[in-house]
Design a protein around this motif. Structure first.
Motif, mmCIF file in Angstrom:
data_model
loop_
_atom_site.group_PDB
_atom_site.id
_atom_site.type_symbol
_atom_site.label_atom_id
_atom_site.label_comp_id
_atom_site.label_asym_id
_atom_site.label_seq_id
_atom_site.Cartn_x
_atom_site.Cartn_y
_atom_site.Cartn_z
ATOM 1 N N UNK A 27 0.881 -1.197 0.075
ATOM 2 C CA UNK A 27 0.104 -0.249 0.154
ATOM 3 C C UNK A 27 0.929 1.107 0.039
ATOM 4 N N UNK A 28 1.676 1.654 -1.137
ATOM 5 C CA UNK A 28 2.601 2.438 -1.100
ATOM 6 C C UNK A 28 2.032 3.932 -0.921
ATOM 7 N N UNK A 29 0.463 3.995 -1.298
ATOM 8 C CA UNK A 29 -0.004 5.442 -1.134
ATOM 9 C C UNK A 29 -0.333 5.885 0.424
ATOM 10 N N UNK A 30 -0.307 4.697 1.261
ATOM 11 C CA UNK A 30 -0.715 4.919 2.523
ATOM 12 C C UNK A 30 0.684 5.310 3.479
ATOM 13 N N UNK A 31 1.857 5.093 2.888
ATOM 14 C CA UNK A 31 3.232 5.251 3.617
ATOM 15 C C UNK A 31 3.428 6.847 3.664
ATOM 16 N N UNK A 32 3.665 7.153 5.027
ATOM 17 C CA UNK A 32 4.069 8.304 5.338
ATOM 18 C C UNK A 32 5.568 8.368 5.308
ATOM 19 N N UNK A 33 5.994 8.933 4.309
ATOM 20 C CA UNK A 33 7.558 8.868 3.852
ATOM 21 C C UNK A 33 8.486 9.963 4.486
ATOM 22 N N UNK A 34 9.448 9.126 5.022
ATOM 23 C CA UNK A 34 10.707 9.998 5.833
ATOM 24 C C UNK A 34 11.231 10.502 4.661
ATOM 25 N N UNK A 35 12.102 11.725 4.806
ATOM 26 C CA UNK A 35 12.976 12.422 4.098
ATOM 27 C C UNK A 35 13.780 11.648 3.144
ATOM 28 N N UNK A 36 13.881 12.026 2.000
ATOM 29 C CA UNK A 36 14.914 11.336 1.030
ATOM 30 C C UNK A 36 14.359 9.773 0.933
ATOM 31 N N UNK A 37 13.049 9.632 0.607
ATOM 32 C CA UNK A 37 12.709 8.310 0.468
ATOM 33 C C UNK A 37 11.261 8.487 -0.461
ATOM 34 N N UNK A 38 11.121 7.279 -1.311
ATOM 35 C CA UNK A 38 10.080 7.330 -2.067
ATOM 36 C C UNK A 38 9.444 6.009 -1.874
ATOM 37 N N UNK A 39 8.147 5.965 -2.651
ATOM 38 C CA UNK A 39 7.640 4.590 -2.181
ATOM 39 C C UNK A 39 7.186 3.916 -3.601
ATOM 40 N N UNK A 40 7.312 2.485 -3.487
ATOM 41 C CA UNK A 40 6.944 1.793 -4.684
ATOM 42 C C UNK A 40 5.932 0.642 -4.311
ATOM 43 N N UNK A 41 5.056 0.149 -4.993
ATOM 44 C CA UNK A 41 3.990 -0.730 -4.767
ATOM 45 C C UNK A 41 4.890 -2.268 -4.864
ATOM 46 N N UNK A 42 4.810 -3.137 -4.041
ATOM 47 C CA UNK A 42 5.552 -4.499 -4.283
ATOM 48 C C UNK A 42 4.564 -5.509 -3.508
ATOM 49 N N UNK A 43 4.179 -6.620 -3.940
ATOM 50 C CA UNK A 43 3.568 -7.773 -2.908
ATOM 51 C C UNK A 43 4.443 -8.888 -2.847
ATOM 52 N N UNK A 44 4.992 -9.493 -1.875
ATOM 53 C CA UNK A 44 6.163 -10.428 -1.944
ATOM 54 C C UNK A 44 5.336 -11.772 -2.188
ATOM 55 N N UNK A 45 3.878 -11.720 -2.270
ATOM 56 C CA UNK A 45 3.127 -12.956 -2.715
ATOM 57 C C UNK A 45 2.802 -12.867 -4.315
ATOM 58 N N UNK A 46 3.318 -11.930 -4.956
ATOM 59 C CA UNK A 46 3.196 -11.899 -6.301
ATOM 60 C C UNK A 46 4.573 -11.597 -7.108
ATOM 61 N N UNK A 47 4.793 -12.368 -7.770
ATOM 62 C CA UNK A 47 6.352 -12.528 -8.396
ATOM 63 C C UNK A 47 6.101 -11.337 -9.587
ATOM 64 N N UNK A 48 5.030 -11.341 -10.240
ATOM 65 C CA UNK A 48 4.982 -10.188 -11.262
ATOM 66 C C UNK A 48 5.301 -8.694 -10.647
ATOM 67 N N UNK A 49 4.744 -8.466 -9.355
ATOM 68 C CA UNK A 49 4.855 -7.141 -8.665
ATOM 69 C C UNK A 49 6.423 -7.057 -8.532
ATOM 70 N N UNK A 50 7.009 -8.213 -8.138
ATOM 71 C CA UNK A 50 8.431 -8.043 -7.947
ATOM 72 C C UNK A 50 9.300 -7.713 -9.274
ATOM 73 N N UNK A 51 9.016 -8.390 -10.142
ATOM 74 C CA UNK A 51 9.454 -8.193 -11.365
ATOM 75 C C UNK A 51 9.429 -6.664 -11.868
ATOM 76 N N UNK A 52 8.222 -6.236 -11.720
ATOM 77 C CA UNK A 52 7.660 -4.986 -12.412
ATOM 78 C C UNK A 52 8.571 -3.918 -11.243
ATOM 79 N N UNK A 53 8.539 -3.997 -10.073
ATOM 80 C CA UNK A 53 9.462 -3.149 -9.460
ATOM 81 C C UNK A 53 10.751 -2.908 -9.532
ATOM 82 N N UNK A 54 11.539 -4.320 -9.986
ATOM 83 C CA UNK A 54 12.755 -4.487 -10.270
ATOM 84 C C UNK A 54 13.113 -3.706 -11.785
ATOM 85 N N UNK A 55 11.995 -3.781 -12.565
ATOM 86 C CA UNK A 55 12.220 -2.794 -13.782
ATOM 87 C C UNK A 55 12.219 -1.508 -13.595
#
Ligand code: NAP
Length: 234
Positions: free
Chosen positions: A39-67
């Motif tokens: 749920x990257x949209x819900x993350x209260x981001x600390x300084x110098x950080x960014x968020x990306x969606x990734x579900x460890x139960x979904x290999x496609x989301x891991x591959x997409x995040x890597x790209x």
């Protein structure tokens, strides 16, 4: 790596608790921090950080995040998706999700990210004190944590010279226990502190300090560091 400045870190499960503290510290030390979670949209981001969606139960989301992210210098995988309870009551899908978060997902992170990591790259996995001190209702947690320790050893051998380390926290006041309600949580923390040799529960800062050490100590690999106040001996 011996310094985090200018290095790209992927922190999976870094939107809360211990992971958020690691992200905050790493950002302050000049790292380029990407926090990944479902749920990257819900993350209260600390300084110098960014968020990306990734579900460890979904290999496609891991591959997409890597790209999307490109090469990273370090991965800290500290997601947990608990499936606690008596064995007779366990739901198979919840068990699978718990083991996806701790074991299968981290294997897939290595599959998709390690080929483009530099030789001085680092992977930090997360176990927990239930690995050494399994209790009733903690079969899945104990199994996933012990597997994470074995996975760190095995990856350290296969991916060398990329370093791989597991961290095993004791009971940490990370927010993860807040759902118990104040009264039960405080009783649990008091009894934990009374029993362990450190006579306290841990803080996210206690764990983040060791993770930063693990990231920057070039001779540390293929091992599990217990940061549990001696809880596994209690
Ligand atoms: N706190 C303790 O007392 C304690 C004790 C021993 C070990 N540990 C270990 O230390 C680590 C961090 O603990 P914590 O208390 O900081 O945990 P936490 O606050 O509960 O954080 C867990 C994180 O995992 C993420 N997550 C869960 N399933 C995921 C999935 N399938 N894919 C991607 N992200 C997922 C969650 O984010 P989303 O829901 O947004 O995806 C959440 O940010 C965990 O591995 C835990 O087992 C903690």
């Amino acid at each position: 790596m011996t310094s985090l400045a200018g290095r790209r870190l992927l922190i999976v499960g870094g939107g809360s608790g211990i992971g958020r503290e690691i992200a905050t510290r790493a950002g302050a030390e000049g790292a380029d921090v990407v926090i990944a979670g479902r749920h990257p949209e819900k993350i209260d981001l600390p300084a110098r950080t960014r968020a990306i969606g990734l579900d460890l139960a979904d290999e496609n989301s891991i591959a997409a995040a890597s790209s999307a992210i490109g090469p990273v210098d370090a991965i800290i995988a500290l997601a947990a998706d608990h499936a606690n309870g008596p064995v007779a009551s366990l739901d198979a899908n919840r068990v699978r999700r718990a083991l996806d978060a701790k074991v299968v997902g981290p294997i897939l992170l290595a599959k998709h990210f390690a080929p483009s990591m530099p030789d001085d790259g680092v992977i930090v996995l997360f176990s927990g004190v239930a690995s050494s001190r399994p209790g009733p209702d903690l079969v899945v947690m104990a199994t996933g944590n012990r597997a994470a320790e074995g996975l760190a050893d095995a990856l350290a051998v296969e991916l060398a010279p990329i370093r791989v380390v597991a961290i095993s926290p004791g009971i940490i006041d990370s927010g993860a226990w807040d759902a118990m309600g104040d009264e039960r949580r405080n009783e649990f923390f008091s009894s934990t502190a009374a029993a362990n040799p450190a006579r306290r529960v841990g803080s996210p800062e206690d764990i983040a300090a060791v993770v930063l050490m693990a990231l920057t100590n070039p001779f540390l690999t293929g091992t599990t560091i217990h940061v549990d106040g001696g809880g596994r001996l209690a």
